[in-house]
Design a protein around this motif. Sequence first.
Motif, PDB file in Angstrom:
ATOM      1  N   GLN A  72       0.795  -1.234   0.000  1.00 11.63           N
ATOM      2  CA  GLN A  72       0.000   0.000   0.000  1.00 11.63           C
ATOM      3  C   GLN A  72       0.823   1.278   0.000  1.00 11.63           C
ATOM      4  N   HIS A  73       2.139   1.167   0.156  1.00 12.93           N
ATOM      5  CA  HIS A  73       2.980   2.373   0.221  1.00 12.93           C
ATOM      6  C   HIS A  73       3.590   2.670  -1.141  1.00 12.93           C
ATOM      7  N   LEU A  74       3.788   3.947  -1.414  1.00 15.51           N
ATOM      8  CA  LEU A  74       4.448   4.359  -2.646  1.00 15.51           C
ATOM      9  C   LEU A  74       5.834   4.926  -2.292  1.00 15.51           C
ATOM     10  N   ARG A  75       6.865   4.328  -2.775  1.00 20.99           N
ATOM     11  CA  ARG A  75       6.954   3.021  -3.397  1.00 20.99           C
ATOM     12  C   ARG A  75       7.586   2.062  -2.424  1.00 20.99           C
ATOM     13  N   SER A  76       7.470   0.781  -2.717  1.00 21.66           N
ATOM     14  CA  SER A  76       8.083  -0.202  -1.827  1.00 21.66           C
ATOM     15  C   SER A  76       8.579  -1.374  -2.659  1.00 21.66           C
ATOM     16  N   GLU A  77       9.291  -2.262  -2.023  1.00 24.77           N
ATOM     17  CA  GLU A  77       9.853  -3.439  -2.693  1.00 24.77           C
ATOM     18  C   GLU A  77       9.440  -4.663  -1.887  1.00 24.77           C
ATOM     19  N   THR A  78       8.177  -5.007  -1.986  1.00 22.80           N
ATOM     20  CA  THR A  78       7.563  -6.001  -1.119  1.00 22.80           C
ATOM     21  C   THR A  78       7.601  -7.386  -1.764  1.00 22.80           C
ATOM     22  N   PRO A  79       8.021  -8.419  -1.042  1.00 22.13           N
ATOM     23  CA  PRO A  79       7.963  -9.778  -1.610  1.00 22.13           C
ATOM     24  C   PRO A  79       6.514 -10.142  -1.943  1.00 22.13           C
ATOM     25  N   TYR A  80       6.332 -10.779  -3.083  1.00 23.62           N
ATOM     26  CA  TYR A  80       4.982 -11.188  -3.489  1.00 23.62           C
ATOM     27  C   TYR A  80       4.859 -12.699  -3.347  1.00 23.62           C
ATOM     28  N   PRO A  81       3.818 -13.187  -2.701  1.00 23.93           N
ATOM     29  CA  PRO A  81       3.695 -14.630  -2.456  1.00 23.93           C
ATOM     30  C   PRO A  81       3.441 -15.420  -3.740  1.00 23.93           C
ATOM     31  N   LYS A  82       4.229 -16.449  -3.963  1.00 28.87           N
ATOM     32  CA  LYS A  82       4.077 -17.248  -5.181  1.00 28.87           C
ATOM     33  C   LYS A  82       2.741 -17.977  -5.206  1.00 28.87           C
ATOM     34  N   ASN A 591      13.899   4.242  -5.228  1.00 25.96           N
ATOM     35  CA  ASN A 591      12.984   4.014  -4.126  1.00 25.96           C
ATOM     36  C   ASN A 591      13.564   4.560  -2.828  1.00 25.96           C
ATOM     37  N   PHE A 592      13.967   3.666  -1.924  1.00 27.11           N
ATOM     38  CA  PHE A 592      14.339   4.109  -0.587  1.00 27.11           C
ATOM     39  C   PHE A 592      15.580   4.994  -0.570  1.00 27.11           C
ATOM     40  N   ALA A 593      16.537   4.762  -1.448  1.00 23.39           N
ATOM     41  CA  ALA A 593      17.716   5.636  -1.477  1.00 23.39           C
ATOM     42  C   ALA A 593      17.299   7.071  -1.783  1.00 23.39           C
ATOM     43  N   SER A 594      16.366   7.221  -2.715  1.00 24.30           N
ATOM     44  CA  SER A 594      15.872   8.557  -3.058  1.00 24.30           C
ATOM     45  C   SER A 594      15.091   9.169  -1.895  1.00 24.30           C
ATOM     46  N   PHE A 595      14.181   8.392  -1.319  1.00 26.56           N
ATOM     47  CA  PHE A 595      13.309   8.935  -0.276  1.00 26.56           C
ATOM     48  C   PHE A 595      14.109   9.343   0.957  1.00 26.56           C
ATOM     49  N   ILE A 596      15.036   8.482   1.375  1.00 33.51           N
ATOM     50  CA  ILE A 596      15.877   8.800   2.535  1.00 33.51           C
ATOM     51  C   ILE A 596      16.714  10.048   2.246  1.00 33.51           C
TER      52      ILE A 596
END
Length: 606
Positions: A72-82, A591-596
């Motif tokens: 639900q967050h913009l943006r994230s790198e979330t594992p997706y369940p197979k 993503n996180f490098a930019s946001f931080i």
Amino acid sequence: MNNERPNILWINAEDIGPAFGFYGDPHAITPVLDSLAKKSMIYENAFAVSPICSPSRSTLVTGLYATSIGTQHLRSETPYPKELKTLPTLFSEAGYFTSLYGKTDYNFDPKGLWEYWSTDKAPWRKIEDGRPFLSVFTLKSTHEGKGNSKEKYEEEMQLFPHSTRHESRSVPVPPYHPNNEEFKDLWTRYYDLITAFDYEVGEILQNLKDDGLLDNTIVFIFSDHGFGMPRYKRWLYETGINVPLIVHIPDKYKNLSNLKAGEKTGDLVSFVDFVPTALSLADIPVPEYMEGFPFLGKQRKSQLRKDIYAFRSRADNMYEMSRAVRDDRFIYIRHFMPHLPYIQSSVIFSDEKESFGNLLELNQAGKLSLESLKMFSSKPIEELYDLKSDPYELNNLAGKEEYQGQMEWMRKRLQDYVMETKDLGFLYESEMVIRADGKSPYFLRNDPLKFDLKRLYSAANMVGKAAPNEINTLLEDSDSGVIFWGLMALRQLPLEDQRNFIQQLIFLLKSASVTVQIVAAENLYLLTQNDEYLEVLVEKLNHPIDEVKLQAARALELSNPTNSEILAEISKVLQRYKSPSGASHPYTDYNFASFISWSLESILEN
């Protein structure tokens, strides 16, 4: 081509509301769409699940609310369940050719999902074995970047030299925007971009026609959320989530629809319904775990939706937490972090975009109207709008006695949606990631020791309503997720009342939850201005988990430190995220490098 099963074509615009001629918008110049609409079904109540792109796209490709899988967050790198299959996977397994034009932006790794991913506007020409196709197009001509930059707007319009432009400043300005020349120009340009989108849709449809496929292809045309303008995109209002939707079903498949060509319907449909509907139209079984239901096709549900669910969470480095229910007349919004203003200090609300730049300038000069000023204020705990009498959502009815029955009903529906979808957003992002322990957050849903949603939701509902003794009980809970909501409830009290909790906050600095430690340190600095609490936050910038580092960076940014030693340490951390000289992007990732980095750079600039 196999003519038995229909082809499915989705054309997805970015950042626009239902501003097409066939909706009755007198300012829209959309001849292609208007012509197609005469032969299509027009949905007047179609809704995104979120007023921002990647969570909505996550739902559009999975048939699950992003809040159900932790995306639900913009943006994230979330594992997706197979164990959960996506739209292209299900179509591919059913024998379809699948293709994507444009972005993915699903908040999980898209690698391998699509058979053909390119900038080809006739991807079906790659099919050599007669298979039907699923083709998804994301067209970027109406993205907020072009709408909010005259230079980018002109670059985009040069790609469509035959596209009709509006007369200068011919489009009216809504009441929450300044009625000045700048906003008149912005809105007029945005409508030009919609005309460019219409032109581009025409190119794709012409390719279908040239290839003799128009009569075999079901076409969806919609947007990912509302306009890329203040109080639209990122705002959990009707303006942020109401989207255009037309569905063209050729005559040979008219048995798959309950509506006639050219008919308008007020039926409520949500993005979470789109995947099940596409599967139903292709006669592919809809997996039981999907949370929407088909509104067309052989598996169409006869029972109509009574309401839709929508959500707002973190965007870039800017945290947020709100949920909404919208029925056929009212929209109800519950804010769980109401102390945060609608327009926070952040890159996405900066003067890099002309609309926000003008708002910021006028706000600083004290020249904004009351409606515009509301965008810079903290939020009410709850909002309720009667969309029939108040389409601009200006008159909040939440506190009016005569609407308390409606409020109670919509509170109940919100709770129903939270529980039925097992909304993972009631764990703060860093807490959710830590508890998921490298796996998809989806699996937390069935682990009551890690995700006791009933207790978490009960605690979150205390925000804005809890008395000091009730907050004290929350802060002493054994579940760090409940403690977090106690800290959010504490932030709603007057500062003099918050100071009575300083000893408890100091105790929470030793919590087993790093999420709680960060919020406690931020609160302590707010109350005491003692730099030792900023040092706690700086230490968390070295945590191995990106979501923790971002939480700490944002807490530091909002604390506005001035201590030279702390600033020097922040400067050192910032260098880790910088790309080598000459790189195409200033940071090591988007993503996180930019946001931080944005938060840390803001501290140093200030």
